[in-house]
Design a protein around this motif. Sequence first.
Motif, PDB file in Angstrom:
ATOM      1  N   SER A  37      39.725 -26.927  69.384  1.00  0.00           N
ATOM      2  CA  SER A  37      40.321 -28.139  68.827  1.00  0.00           C
ATOM      3  C   SER A  37      41.022 -27.766  67.528  1.00  0.00           C
ATOM      4  N   TYR A  38      41.853 -28.669  67.060  1.00  0.00           N
ATOM      5  CA  TYR A  38      42.677 -28.387  65.886  1.00  0.00           C
ATOM      6  C   TYR A  38      42.649 -29.560  64.931  1.00  0.00           C
ATOM      7  N   ARG A  39      42.830 -29.223  63.661  1.00  0.00           N
ATOM      8  CA  ARG A  39      42.853 -30.253  62.627  1.00  0.00           C
ATOM      9  C   ARG A  39      43.830 -29.846  61.537  1.00  0.00           C
ATOM     10  N   ALA A  40      44.690 -30.769  61.139  1.00  0.00           N
ATOM     11  CA  ALA A  40      45.643 -30.515  60.054  1.00  0.00           C
ATOM     12  C   ALA A  40      44.930 -30.791  58.730  1.00  0.00           C
ATOM     13  N   CYS A  41      44.466 -29.726  58.101  1.00  0.00           N
ATOM     14  CA  CYS A  41      43.788 -29.846  56.812  1.00  0.00           C
ATOM     15  C   CYS A  41      43.656 -28.459  56.206  1.00  0.00           C
ATOM     16  N   THR A  42      43.210 -28.423  54.976  1.00  0.00           N
ATOM     17  CA  THR A  42      42.894 -27.150  54.334  1.00  0.00           C
ATOM     18  C   THR A  42      41.395 -26.917  54.438  1.00  0.00           C
ATOM     19  N   LEU A  43      40.982 -25.697  54.184  1.00  0.00           N
ATOM     20  CA  LEU A  43      39.554 -25.389  54.177  1.00  0.00           C
ATOM     21  C   LEU A  43      38.852 -26.180  53.076  1.00  0.00           C
ATOM     22  N   GLU A  44      39.528 -26.364  51.952  1.00  0.00           N
ATOM     23  CA  GLU A  44      38.949 -27.130  50.852  1.00  0.00           C
ATOM     24  C   GLU A  44      38.694 -28.572  51.290  1.00  0.00           C
ATOM     25  N   GLU A  45      39.637 -29.167  52.021  1.00  0.00           N
ATOM     26  CA  GLU A  45      39.452 -30.532  52.517  1.00  0.00           C
ATOM     27  C   GLU A  45      38.310 -30.582  53.529  1.00  0.00           C
ATOM     28  N   LEU A  46      38.242 -29.599  54.381  1.00  0.00           N
ATOM     29  CA  LEU A  46      37.194 -29.543  55.391  1.00  0.00           C
ATOM     30  C   LEU A  46      35.816 -29.412  54.756  1.00  0.00           C
ATOM     31  N   ALA A  81      36.601 -18.733  48.765  1.00  0.00           N
ATOM     32  CA  ALA A  81      35.248 -18.211  49.019  1.00  0.00           C
ATOM     33  C   ALA A  81      34.203 -19.308  48.871  1.00  0.00           C
ATOM     34  N   ILE A  82      34.339 -20.155  47.871  1.00  0.00           N
ATOM     35  CA  ILE A  82      33.402 -21.266  47.673  1.00  0.00           C
ATOM     36  C   ILE A  82      33.489 -22.238  48.843  1.00  0.00           C
ATOM     37  N   SER A  83      34.696 -22.545  49.279  1.00  0.00           N
ATOM     38  CA  SER A  83      34.881 -23.453  50.419  1.00  0.00           C
ATOM     39  C   SER A  83      34.270 -22.862  51.679  1.00  0.00           C
ATOM     40  N   CYS A  84      34.409 -21.553  51.868  1.00  0.00           N
ATOM     41  CA  CYS A  84      33.775 -20.896  53.008  1.00  0.00           C
ATOM     42  C   CYS A  84      32.272 -21.090  52.961  1.00  0.00           C
ATOM     43  N   SER A  85      31.687 -20.901  51.799  1.00  0.00           N
ATOM     44  CA  SER A  85      30.234 -21.017  51.681  1.00  0.00           C
ATOM     45  C   SER A  85      29.754 -22.433  51.973  1.00  0.00           C
ATOM     46  N   HIS A  86      30.591 -23.451  51.715  1.00  0.00           N
ATOM     47  CA  HIS A  86      30.211 -24.843  51.972  1.00  0.00           C
ATOM     48  C   HIS A  86      30.168 -25.173  53.460  1.00  0.00           C
ATOM     49  N   VAL A  87      30.987 -24.507  54.264  1.00  0.00           N
ATOM     50  CA  VAL A  87      31.047 -24.863  55.692  1.00  0.00           C
ATOM     51  C   VAL A  87      30.328 -23.867  56.593  1.00  0.00           C
ATOM     52  N   LEU A  88      29.864 -22.765  56.035  1.00  0.00           N
ATOM     53  CA  LEU A  88      29.161 -21.771  56.847  1.00  0.00           C
ATOM     54  C   LEU A  88      27.677 -22.062  56.904  1.00  0.00           C
ATOM     55  N   LYS A  89      27.106 -21.889  58.096  1.00  0.00           N
ATOM     56  CA  LYS A  89      25.661 -22.044  58.246  1.00  0.00           C
ATOM     57  C   LYS A  89      24.933 -20.925  57.510  1.00  0.00           C
ATOM     58  N   VAL A  90      25.359 -19.677  57.768  1.00  0.00           N
ATOM     59  CA  VAL A  90      24.668 -18.549  57.161  1.00  0.00           C
ATOM     60  C   VAL A  90      25.625 -17.432  56.778  1.00  0.00           C
ATOM     61  N   HIS A  91      26.343 -16.882  57.735  1.00  0.00           N
ATOM     62  CA  HIS A  91      27.114 -15.667  57.527  1.00  0.00           C
ATOM     63  C   HIS A  91      28.616 -15.915  57.555  1.00  0.00           C
ATOM     64  N   LEU A  92      29.351 -14.928  57.117  1.00  0.00           N
ATOM     65  CA  LEU A  92      30.813 -15.004  57.094  1.00  0.00           C
ATOM     66  C   LEU A  92      31.401 -13.858  57.883  1.00  0.00           C
ATOM     67  N   LEU A  93      32.302 -14.179  58.760  1.00  0.00           N
ATOM     68  CA  LEU A  93      33.111 -13.176  59.437  1.00  0.00           C
ATOM     69  C   LEU A  93      34.518 -13.349  58.909  1.00  0.00           C
ATOM     70  N   ALA A  94      34.964 -12.405  58.146  1.00  0.00           N
ATOM     71  CA  ALA A  94      36.316 -12.477  57.600  1.00  0.00           C
ATOM     72  C   ALA A  94      37.174 -11.461  58.320  1.00  0.00           C
ATOM     73  N   SER A  95      38.322 -11.888  58.732  1.00  0.00           N
ATOM     74  CA  SER A  95      39.204 -11.000  59.473  1.00  0.00           C
ATOM     75  C   SER A  95      40.606 -11.144  58.929  1.00  0.00           C
ATOM     76  N   THR A  96      41.239 -10.042  58.691  1.00  0.00           N
ATOM     77  CA  THR A  96      42.621 -10.084  58.246  1.00  0.00           C
ATOM     78  C   THR A  96      43.365  -8.912  58.847  1.00  0.00           C
TER      79      THR A  96
END
Length: 104
Positions: A37-46, A81-96
């Motif tokens: 699914s898709y959503r028009a928003c930023t990670l900060e908004e999410l 990074a702070i926004s990631c921590s707010h929406v993650l259950k436990v771990h982070l997979l970062a890919s670039t």
Amino acid sequence: PLGRLGASVLGIDPVENSIRIAQLHSSHDPDVRDRVSYRACTLEELSGEDEAEQEEQTETQFDAIVASEVVEHLADLETFAISCSHVLKVHLLASTSVCLFHFP
């Protein structure tokens, strides 16, 4: 790829037209159309910009974040990074896909 492997995926982008194009592409693919699914928003908004919003959005939690070709465009990596921590259950997979070099 994650949707094809059976994961439930949420794609976000602040540009509404990018979301429409992604939705169009996935609608033609029976392997992912029900998993992505898709959503028009930023990670900060999410993630919710204040604690009250964050408490309301506790169901918006993810096992991983894949930020492909995103990080190099950000002006504020700390907020990301702070926004990631707010929406993650436990771990982070970062890919670039960007190669980072250090020149002395």
